[in-house]
Design a protein around this motif. Structure first.
Motif, mmCIF file in Angstrom:
data_model
loop_
_atom_site.group_PDB
_atom_site.id
_atom_site.type_symbol
_atom_site.label_atom_id
_atom_site.label_comp_id
_atom_site.label_asym_id
_atom_site.label_seq_id
_atom_site.Cartn_x
_atom_site.Cartn_y
_atom_site.Cartn_z
ATOM 1 N N ASP A 282 89.133 -20.179 55.282
ATOM 2 C CA ASP A 282 87.859 -19.599 54.844
ATOM 3 C C ASP A 282 86.839 -19.809 55.969
ATOM 4 N N TRP A 283 85.668 -19.243 55.805
ATOM 5 C CA TRP A 283 84.593 -19.487 56.772
ATOM 6 C C TRP A 283 84.231 -20.961 56.750
ATOM 7 N N GLU A 284 84.031 -21.520 57.934
ATOM 8 C CA GLU A 284 83.674 -22.930 58.058
ATOM 9 C C GLU A 284 82.286 -23.039 58.666
ATOM 10 N N GLU A 285 81.476 -23.913 58.097
ATOM 11 C CA GLU A 285 80.175 -24.170 58.717
ATOM 12 C C GLU A 285 79.655 -25.514 58.254
ATOM 13 N N ASP A 286 78.791 -26.057 59.047
ATOM 14 C CA ASP A 286 78.181 -27.344 58.739
ATOM 15 C C ASP A 286 76.708 -27.228 59.119
ATOM 16 N N PRO A 287 75.922 -26.695 58.178
ATOM 17 C CA PRO A 287 74.529 -26.384 58.517
ATOM 18 C C PRO A 287 73.722 -27.615 58.922
ATOM 19 N N THR A 288 74.198 -28.800 58.587
ATOM 20 C CA THR A 288 73.447 -30.009 58.950
ATOM 21 C C THR A 288 73.655 -30.371 60.407
ATOM 22 N N ASN A 289 74.895 -30.277 60.852
ATOM 23 C CA ASN A 289 75.217 -30.820 62.184
ATOM 24 C C ASN A 289 75.437 -29.772 63.263
ATOM 25 N N VAL A 290 75.763 -28.584 62.856
ATOM 26 C CA VAL A 290 76.124 -27.571 63.859
ATOM 27 C C VAL A 290 75.203 -26.370 63.666
ATOM 28 N N GLN A 291 74.228 -26.276 64.577
ATOM 29 C CA GLN A 291 73.187 -25.252 64.426
ATOM 30 C C GLN A 291 72.851 -24.638 65.774
ATOM 31 N N LEU A 292 72.306 -23.431 65.709
ATOM 32 C CA LEU A 292 71.666 -22.853 66.891
ATOM 33 C C LEU A 292 70.387 -23.631 67.181
ATOM 34 N N GLN A 293 69.880 -23.436 68.407
ATOM 35 C CA GLN A 293 68.631 -24.121 68.773
ATOM 36 C C GLN A 293 67.407 -23.341 68.307
ATOM 37 N N GLY A 294 67.531 -21.997 68.285
ATOM 38 C CA GLY A 294 66.416 -21.164 67.823
ATOM 39 C C GLY A 294 66.862 -20.348 66.625
ATOM 40 N N GLY A 295 65.915 -20.072 65.714
ATOM 41 C CA GLY A 295 66.224 -19.241 64.554
ATOM 42 C C GLY A 295 66.452 -17.806 64.995
ATOM 43 N N ARG A 296 67.580 -17.225 64.586
ATOM 44 C CA ARG A 296 67.936 -15.881 65.083
ATOM 45 C C ARG A 296 68.408 -14.975 63.961
ATOM 46 N N TRP A 297 67.609 -13.958 63.725
ATOM 47 C CA TRP A 297 67.935 -12.889 62.798
ATOM 48 C C TRP A 297 67.858 -11.615 63.620
ATOM 49 N N TYR A 298 68.892 -10.771 63.644
ATOM 50 C CA TYR A 298 68.941 -9.558 64.475
ATOM 51 C C TYR A 298 69.103 -9.889 65.962
ATOM 52 N N SER A 299 70.030 -10.748 66.293
ATOM 53 C CA SER A 299 70.275 -11.069 67.697
ATOM 54 C C SER A 299 71.675 -10.615 68.089
ATOM 55 N N THR A 300 71.968 -10.696 69.380
ATOM 56 C CA THR A 300 73.245 -10.202 69.915
ATOM 57 C C THR A 300 73.976 -11.320 70.635
ATOM 58 N N ALA A 301 75.299 -11.368 70.450
ATOM 59 C CA ALA A 301 76.120 -12.399 71.082
ATOM 60 C C ALA A 301 77.069 -11.763 72.089
ATOM 61 N N LEU A 302 77.441 -12.567 73.096
ATOM 62 C CA LEU A 302 78.267 -12.073 74.200
ATOM 63 C C LEU A 302 79.057 -13.240 74.770
ATOM 64 N N VAL A 303 80.352 -13.029 75.070
ATOM 65 C CA VAL A 303 81.119 -14.048 75.798
ATOM 66 C C VAL A 303 80.877 -13.828 77.289
ATOM 67 N N LEU A 304 80.412 -14.874 77.967
ATOM 68 C CA LEU A 304 80.158 -14.785 79.402
ATOM 69 C C LEU A 304 81.460 -14.936 80.184
ATOM 70 N N SER A 305 81.414 -14.640 81.498
ATOM 71 C CA SER A 305 82.602 -14.767 82.340
ATOM 72 C C SER A 305 83.132 -16.194 82.344
ATOM 73 N N ASN A 306 82.244 -17.175 82.190
ATOM 74 C CA ASN A 306 82.724 -18.560 82.210
ATOM 75 C C ASN A 306 83.214 -19.027 80.847
ATOM 76 N N GLY A 307 83.260 -18.129 79.886
ATOM 77 C CA GLY A 307 83.863 -18.447 78.596
ATOM 78 C C GLY A 307 82.903 -19.012 77.573
ATOM 79 N N SER A 308 81.667 -19.305 77.973
ATOM 80 C CA SER A 308 80.674 -19.742 76.987
ATOM 81 C C SER A 308 80.089 -18.514 76.282
ATOM 82 N N VAL A 309 79.387 -18.758 75.197
ATOM 83 C CA VAL A 309 78.804 -17.674 74.411
ATOM 84 C C VAL A 309 77.299 -17.651 74.634
ATOM 85 N N LEU A 310 76.777 -16.459 74.842
ATOM 86 C CA LEU A 310 75.326 -16.288 74.958
ATOM 87 C C LEU A 310 74.853 -15.589 73.694
ATOM 88 N N ILE A 311 73.712 -16.020 73.178
ATOM 89 C CA ILE A 311 73.092 -15.263 72.091
ATOM 90 C C ILE A 311 71.643 -15.020 72.469
#
Ligand SMILES: *[C@@H]1O[C@H](CO)[C@@H](O)[C@H](O)[C@H]1NC(C)=O
Ligand SMILES: *[C@@H]1O[C@H](CO)[C@@H](O)[C@H](O)[C@H]1NC(C)=O
Ligand SMILES: *[C@@H]1O[C@H](CO)[C@@H](O)[C@H](O)[C@H]1NC(C)=O
Ligand SMILES: *[C@@H]1O[C@H](CO)[C@@H](O)[C@H](O)[C@H]1NC(C)=O
Ligand SMILES: *[C@@H]1O[C@H](CO)[C@@H](O)[C@H](O)[C@H]1NC(C)=O
Ligand SMILES: *[C@@H]1O[C@H](CO)[C@@H](O)[C@H](O)[C@H]1NC(C)=O
Ligand SMILES: *[C@@H]1O[C@H](CO)[C@@H](O)[C@H](O)[C@H]1NC(C)=O
Ligand SMILES: *[C@@H]1O[C@H](CO)[C@@H](O)[C@H](O)[C@H]1NC(C)=O
Ligand SMILES: *[C@@H]1O[C@H](CO)[C@@H](O)[C@H](O)[C@H]1NC(C)=O
Ligand SMILES: *[C@@H]1O[C@H](CO)[C@@H](O)[C@H](O)[C@H]1NC(C)=O
Ligand SMILES: *[C@@H]1O[C@H](CO)[C@@H](O)[C@H](O)[C@H]1NC(C)=O
Ligand SMILES: CC(=O)N[C@H]1CO[C@H](CO)[C@@H](O)[C@@H]1O
Length: 679
Positions: A282-311
């Motif tokens: 199922d979907w896994e999440e831990d809203p207490t410990n694992v969060q984005l740094q900024g609140g994001r509604w209507y944002s875009t995500a991308l895998v960079l060449s170095n394998g990290s994710v940009l949002i």
């Protein structure tokens, strides 16, 4: 023929010496430089103007324009749909070139300063009548020697020839009803398990019992009771971002969402199960410990060449402030990875779900509102500001990203990957009038400019799908309005095909129609069998349904019933530049090709992760060797569906990972709520 008009008040300063004049115009100073020993005449207020009796301009017209006739408009109605006012500079040159640049082959100038653009069919459809030439009597505001219509009359010009070579093939594919749905989904992702993961608002859904997450088993399309698996999220995924990670398990990552804790959401699902058999993950999440740094509604995500994710981008929930930043996920331990983007801030609120693509230099293309630029992949500083995207024929202020929602893809990259890459953006909106053009650019060529191609009709909120044969299907959307609830009308029911192998202006074919309106929160997703899943529509508009029905569109390459080639891929974990054997079986024996379509998540016209690659290959009988793309700039790490094509007919796709998991996402997030595939 010529009359000289002396303007009422003329003040002359006559100087006998060619001293530095107080008031000078270019003609006078040119003459002065050329001739010498002459009197120079300077005038403090106005030049001495000569005017001619204006005539119809029939020669020296731009492009293939030709003068047609003086056309009267019916009463207060207009013949053509698009009006531009050129207060000072209306002329055949300016008006006609503006119309043809945006693909309109009929144009008229009216009342001296009005320029109108449209199609020849508009003339009869809207009751234009031919009148005597003497009814067009007004000089152009920018060309006193030529006529620009009159009151309610147009100086009509027509393009000689075909300005837009739209194809109307006999084979137009077809829409088929696929299965009833449970909710109108807003995000669709094909998982490595071959099933389609859907997300829908959770807690804010108009379907009160919605869990916000469902998975569709395509093999059970005829068995509604068993085809849908109910899944669960903890926070509200409404208008979140998503992509498929390059980790071993091809986990689907979902980021952001609506309001408070949800806007910081980081959710992961490891696709499991098999056709006919439900998975248990199922979907896994831990809203207490694992969060984005900024609140994001209507944002875009991308895998960079170095394998990290940009949002990038978004807002802090409904009514919240713009989050004009990007951040890197996972966050480096201890540090902030947030970067403020002033240019994004300056285009708030027209830049939501910005278009992001990794370019073959490793740099990042970003398209937002009507602007575009290239970013450094390490510092995210701007490397190049690209020209603004052309808007509509009437306004450069038209936008392409939410809420003026268009759609964007990268055009195919082909071995040896030396051609410049092209970004294509189709549709959008200008003050609620949907745009009827696609614009494209090769961002990394010198002095890159946008190419405009007109579409046969207007479209805001289109969906675009990369097909295995290197073409793109454009579907869904409305002809009026913008993205959002209750903000659009007049659905467009027709599918278009965009074929980049054809010359500019000849790339669009008009395909079959659906009967189902698909507007806000609708998706189009390539299935592993080569069909396209068409889902959603959550318009929340009277007379337009909350759409639960799911269709498939069967592209022309399958609608003739040709047997699809068969491919087996023993090794599905590829290194850059590696050579991998596949076994193929063709049934028509046409020219074979191989394509790699990167895994995508599609929402709001944004195809996160999208990329089409035609790798080099060679065959010896039924055994072919495919050379993986050379590096992570040409092809960022990730999962792709490999298709073999027999002429245009694709095999079923086989999921292949290219480039491994360099950012070791498989070990993240190290909290008990998450099952980690490891690296
Ligand atoms: C020179 O005069 C002509 C005729 O009046 C005018 O059309 C043109 O714009 C002038 N050129 C400049 C540079 O002022
Ligand atoms: C017409 O004049 C306007 C206002 O001066 C200017 O912005 C525009 O670029 C001109 N258009 C053309 C086609 O010359
Ligand atoms: C055209 O000109 C004639 C003669 O001046 C006039 O009677 C008529 O109303 C004009 N028609 C239009 C459409 O302006
Ligand atoms: C239109 O263009 C074609 C070829 O481009 C030319 O042969 C023809 O004479 C043109 N028509 C007119 C009315 O000039
Ligand atoms: C268009 O699609 C419909 C079904 O959606 C189908 O009946 C029809 O044959 C298709 N048209 C063509 C020309 O293929
Ligand atoms: C919600 O409940 C209704 C009525 O029982 C049912 O028809 C519908 O399928 C349910 N929706 C979901 C998403 O489970
Ligand atoms: C999968 O699980 C759902 C419940 O989420 C159930 O309704 C469905 O019948 C199951 N399908 C299969 C093939 O077992
Ligand atoms: C990838 O690049 C970004 C931007 O410089 C950086 O924040 C991130 O740590 C890098 N990831 C890896 C795995 O090096
Ligand atoms: C790009 O523009 C610059 C400045 O106008 C010019 O010097 C250069 O030659 C152009 N390059 C190309 C490839 O057109
Ligand atoms: C699709 O719909 C458009 C607009 O209603 C219509 O003009 C066109 O003929 C239709 N195409 C087909 C194949 O039915
Ligand atoms: C998930 O994390 C939360 C908060 O850290 C915790 O309360 C919860 O028990 C965890 N759930 C599971 C299934 O581990
Ligand atoms: C209702 C509808 O389908 N409108 C337009 C959608 O797009 C096609 C092709 O571009 C037009 O022919 C339709 O009129």
């Amino acid at each position: 023929m010529y009359r000289t008009l002396l303007l009422p008040t003329l003040f002359y300063f006559v100087t006998l010496l060619a001293s530095v004049p107080l008031f000078v115009n270019a003609n006078a100073s040119d003459n002065l430089r050329r001739t010498g020993r002459r009197h120079s005449v300077y005038n403090s207020r106005k030049s001495v103007a000569t005017r001619v009796v204006p005539t119809v301009q029939t020669t020296d017209l731009p492009g293939n324009w030709q003068y047609s006739r003086c056309l009267a408009e019916p009463g207060a109605n207009n013949v053509f749909p698009y009006q531009i006012i050129f207060p000072q500079n209306n002329s055949a040159q300016n008006c006609l070139s503006q119309c043809s640049t945006f693909g309109y082959p009929a144009a008229g100038m009216e009342n001296g300063n009005e320029c109108w653009c449209g199609d020849a069919a508009d003339i009869t459809n809207n009751g234009g009548t031919t009148v005597a030439e003497t009814n067009c009597t007004t000089a152009c505001s920018g060309d006193a020697s030529h006529l620009c219509g009159g009151a309610q009359t147009l100086q009509l010009y027509l393009w000689n020839g075909t300005l837009n070579n739209w194809h109307t093939p006999t084979d137009i594919g077809q829409y088929e009803y696929f299965i009833p749905g449970l909710v109108p989904p807003l995000l669709a992702t094909v998982g490595k398990n071959g099933k389609v993961s859907f997300l829908e608002k959770f807690g804010t859904s108009e379907f009160a019992n919605s869990t916000g997450a469902y998975e569709l088993d395509l093999s059970l399309a005829d068995d509604f009771d068993h085809a849908w698996r109910t899944m669960h999220v903890k926070t509200d995924v409404w208008c979140s971002a998503a992509l498929v990670l390059p980790d071993k398990a091809a986990r689907i990552l979902n980021l952001g969402g609506w309001t408070q804790a949800s806007t910081l959401g980081i959710r992961l699902y490891t696709p499991d199960g098999s056709p006919g058999v439900n998975g248990t993950n199922d979907w896994e999440e831990d809203p207490t410990n694992v969060q984005l740094q900024g609140g994001r509604w209507y944002s875009t995500a991308l895998v960079l060449s170095n394998g990290s994710v940009l949002i990038m981008g978004g807002v802090n929930g409904a009514g919240g402030a713009a989050d004009s930043t990007l951040e890197i996920v996972p966050r480096v331990s201890g540090g902030s990875t947030v970067v403020f983007l002033d240019w994004l801030d300056q285009t708030d609120p027209n830049n939501l779900y910005p278009f992001l693509h990794v370019l073959p230099s490793g740099r990042i293309f970003v398209g937002y509102y009507n602007e575009a630029r290239i970013l450094d992949p390490v510092t995210f500083a701007t490397v190049a500001v690209l020209p603004n995207m052309p808007g509509s024929v009437t306004s450069f202020l038209a936008g392409r990203t939410f809420p003026n929602q268009g759609t964007s893809v990268l055009l195919p990259q082909k071995a040896p990957y030396t051609d410049a890459i092209t970004v294509l953006i189709c549709g959008g909106s200008n003050s609620g009038i949907a745009l009827d053009n696609c614009v494209s650019i090769q961002p990394e060529v010198d002095n890159a400019t946008w190419v405009i191609e007109r579409m046969p009709s207007k479209r805001v909120m289109p969906g675009v799908v990369a097909l295995p044969d290197g073409t793109y299907l454009i579907v869904n959307g409305a002809q009026q309005g913008i993205g959002g609830f209750q903000l659009a009308s007049d659905p467009n029911l027709s599918a278009l095909l965009y074929d980049p192998s054809q010359p500019v202006g000849s790339r669009i074919s008009i395909l079959n129609n659906t009967t189902i309106a698909r507007m806000y929160h609708s998706e189009a997703t390539l299935l592993p069998d080569g069909r396209v899943l068409i889902s959603g529509s959550d318009p929340q508009t009277p007379r337009l349904p909350e759409e639960l029905r799911i269709e498939v569109y069967i592209p022309p390459y399958l609608s003739q019933g040709l047997t699809q080639p068969v491919v087996t891929v023993p090794n599905t974990d590829w290194e850059y530049g590696g050579q991998y054997q596949i076994t193929v079986q063709l049934f028509q024996g046409q020219t074979m090709s191989v394509s790699l379509l990167a895994a995508t998540s599609s929402t709001h016209g944004n195809v996160m992760g999208g990329r089409t690659i035609f790798p080099a290959f060679s065959c010896n009988g039924n055994v072919c060797t495919v050379t993986a793309p050379p590096n992570a700039q040409v092809s960022p790490p990730g999962w792709h569906q490999l298709f073999v094509l027999d002429g245009p007919t694709p095999s079923h796709g086989v999921f292949v990972r290219i480039g491994g998991d360099p950012a070791e996402l498989g070990n993240w997030p190290a909290f008990p709520n998450f099952t980690l595939p490891g690296v």
